[in-house]
Each structure stands twice: as C-alpha cells, then as structure tokens.
Design a protein around this motif. Sequence first.
Motif, short mmCIF file in Angstrom:
data_model
loop_
_atom_site.label_atom_id
_atom_site.label_comp_id
_atom_site.label_asym_id
_atom_site.label_seq_id
_atom_site.Cartn_x
_atom_site.Cartn_y
_atom_site.Cartn_z
N SER A 27 -7.22 51.31 -52.96
CA SER A 27 -8.66 51.40 -52.73
C SER A 27 -9.15 50.19 -51.97
O SER A 27 -8.62 49.09 -52.12
N ILE A 28 -10.17 50.41 -51.16
CA ILE A 28 -10.82 49.34 -50.41
C ILE A 28 -12.28 49.32 -50.83
O ILE A 28 -12.94 50.36 -50.89
N LYS A 29 -12.78 48.11 -51.12
CA LYS A 29 -14.15 47.96 -51.59
C LYS A 29 -14.95 47.15 -50.56
O LYS A 29 -14.56 46.04 -50.21
N TYR A 30 -16.05 47.72 -50.09
CA TYR A 30 -16.97 47.05 -49.17
C TYR A 30 -18.20 46.64 -49.96
O TYR A 30 -18.99 47.49 -50.38
N GLN A 31 -18.38 45.34 -50.17
CA GLN A 31 -19.52 44.84 -50.94
C GLN A 31 -20.77 44.90 -50.08
O GLN A 31 -20.82 44.30 -49.01
N MET A 32 -21.79 45.62 -50.52
CA MET A 32 -23.03 45.76 -49.77
C MET A 32 -24.12 44.83 -50.30
O MET A 32 -24.95 44.36 -49.55
N ALA A 33 -24.11 44.59 -51.60
CA ALA A 33 -25.02 43.67 -52.26
C ALA A 33 -24.27 43.12 -53.47
O ALA A 33 -23.13 43.50 -53.71
N LYS A 34 -24.91 42.22 -54.24
CA LYS A 34 -24.20 41.60 -55.36
C LYS A 34 -23.63 42.62 -56.33
O LYS A 34 -22.50 42.48 -56.79
N ASN A 35 -24.36 43.67 -56.64
CA ASN A 35 -23.93 44.65 -57.63
C ASN A 35 -23.72 46.05 -57.06
O ASN A 35 -23.60 47.01 -57.81
N THR A 42 -6.99 55.69 -50.33
CA THR A 42 -6.10 56.83 -50.32
C THR A 42 -5.41 56.88 -51.68
O THR A 42 -4.80 55.90 -52.10
N TRP A 43 -5.48 58.02 -52.33
CA TRP A 43 -4.90 58.19 -53.65
C TRP A 43 -3.95 59.38 -53.64
O TRP A 43 -4.21 60.41 -53.03
N TYR A 44 -2.84 59.24 -54.34
CA TYR A 44 -1.93 60.35 -54.60
C TYR A 44 -2.26 60.86 -56.01
O TYR A 44 -2.35 60.08 -56.95
N ASN A 45 -2.44 62.17 -56.14
CA ASN A 45 -2.74 62.78 -57.44
C ASN A 45 -1.85 63.99 -57.66
O ASN A 45 -1.76 64.85 -56.79
N ARG A 46 -1.21 64.05 -58.82
CA ARG A 46 -0.52 65.27 -59.22
C ARG A 46 -1.43 65.97 -60.21
O ARG A 46 -1.67 65.50 -61.30
N LYS A 47 -1.96 67.10 -59.76
CA LYS A 47 -2.81 67.93 -60.60
C LYS A 47 -2.04 69.20 -60.94
O LYS A 47 -0.95 69.41 -60.46
N GLY A 48 -2.62 70.04 -61.75
CA GLY A 48 -1.96 71.29 -62.08
C GLY A 48 -2.43 71.86 -63.39
O GLY A 48 -3.48 71.47 -63.92
N TYR A 49 -1.64 72.75 -63.94
CA TYR A 49 -1.96 73.42 -65.19
C TYR A 49 -0.72 74.13 -65.70
O TYR A 49 0.26 74.31 -64.98
N ASN A 50 -0.77 74.51 -66.96
CA ASN A 50 0.28 75.34 -67.56
C ASN A 50 -0.27 76.74 -67.73
O ASN A 50 -1.45 76.93 -68.06
N LEU A 51 0.59 77.72 -67.50
CA LEU A 51 0.20 79.12 -67.57
C LEU A 51 1.15 79.84 -68.53
O LEU A 51 2.37 79.72 -68.38
N GLU A 52 0.60 80.52 -69.52
CA GLU A 52 1.40 81.30 -70.46
C GLU A 52 0.76 82.68 -70.61
O GLU A 52 -0.40 82.78 -71.02
N ASN A 53 1.52 83.75 -70.25
CA ASN A 53 0.99 85.11 -70.39
C ASN A 53 2.14 86.11 -70.35
O ASN A 53 3.30 85.74 -70.34
N ASN A 54 1.80 87.40 -70.26
CA ASN A 54 2.83 88.43 -70.21
C ASN A 54 3.04 88.95 -68.79
O ASN A 54 3.52 90.05 -68.61
N GLY A 55 2.72 88.14 -67.79
CA GLY A 55 2.87 88.55 -66.40
C GLY A 55 4.16 88.09 -65.76
O GLY A 55 5.09 87.67 -66.43
N TYR A 56 4.18 88.16 -64.45
CA TYR A 56 5.36 87.78 -63.69
C TYR A 56 5.03 86.69 -62.66
O TYR A 56 5.86 85.90 -62.31
N GLN A 57 3.79 86.66 -62.17
CA GLN A 57 3.37 85.74 -61.11
C GLN A 57 3.24 84.33 -61.69
O GLN A 57 2.53 84.12 -62.66
N PRO A 58 3.93 83.32 -61.13
CA PRO A 58 3.96 81.98 -61.73
C PRO A 58 2.71 81.13 -61.52
O PRO A 58 2.58 80.09 -62.15
#
Length: 188
Positions: A27-35, A42-58
């Motif tokens: 991260s880069i911070k540009y100070q504009m005023a005291k506070n 640039t951030w790398y994020n691994r997002k996602g979810y778990n899926l449990e059902n009686n289907g076939y599509q993952p």
Amino acid sequence: GVNISKVKSSIDKSSYKASVGFSSGVSIKYQMAKNVAVVTGTWYNRKGYNLENNGYQPAVFILNDENQDRSLISDVQLDYLSIPLLMDFSFGKKIINHIQLGAYYSLLQNAFAEGVRTNKSDYGQGYQISKQYFNESLDLCFDNSDIGFIAEYKIDVPVFEWANAFISINQSIGLKNILNNSDDAKSK
C-alpha cells in the motif's frame, strides 16, 4: 493476512459456506493533512466459498431432482489482484487508529474448484458408492473483474522510530455479479 469470504445467492443459501484464504499486498499512503490521507496500492486476495449440495456443477448450486443419491463438496477459490482507493482518517497519539473508506477494482487471476462428487447407485439387493475427486479450472465461470466498496479499521503501534506494527480488519462488498452467465460457463 487472512481473508474470510462468502458469496450471496438467491438460490439455496444453505449450500454456500464461508471460506478462508490468504491476502498480501503493498500500500502507498499520500498524506493530505495531519489526520487525512489517501491510500492505494496492489493487493493479492484469495476469495471463495465452499459449496455442498446434491448437484454436479462445482461452482454454483443447480437443482438436481433426477439423482438424489448424488452429493458434491466443492472448495471454490478465486484469486484476485485488487487496486483499492481509500480515504484514511486517523486519530490518537501513541496508538493511532485509522478508519478507511473507499472502493476497489479487482482483476481475476485464477479460478478453480477442488472437491469430491459422490454417487450412490442401488441394485436391488445392494448398492454401490463411487467417489470422483476433482480439481477443475473455473476461469470461464466467473467474470474477469470485480468492483465494490471497502471499509477498514486499523490500529498502528510504534515499534521503531521508523516503523509501526499494525492490525486491521476490513469488509468489502462486491457490487457486481461475478458469475459469468455465458453459454461456455453453463456447460462447465
């Protein structure tokens, strides 16, 4: 850092569970005023979810009435490169508190699911259970980008004169349906 992510669905919400992933970035911070400052990076994020059902599509829940003796457990993982733009409001003397509000734009780098499909077949006096383990690319199932709002609370503690240690928690809310509804995605 650690991400805990989940998805919102209008169909069979009980099939979708939260997932834990990794995050890191610069991260880069540009100070504009005291506070007051502007934060980007640039951030790398691994997002996602778990899926449990009686289907076939993952990747998504699709109702499967024809074979109730089928189950699917899928761990969907979506890797993003994110660019945030946040306003940072800080307060405090020795321990500095930050409230950051803004938006993010993310580019999908990788999408895959791994898990197991289980089928039970009855044969009169007996039955057979078969399991199929999978690791499938889902790049066609998801849109290449995401956009949304982000809010963060961060605490800075001075460690050295030139460095701080910090802990933060943030909440991001996507504004876009990331599921790709093209014919290619539906056949996956």
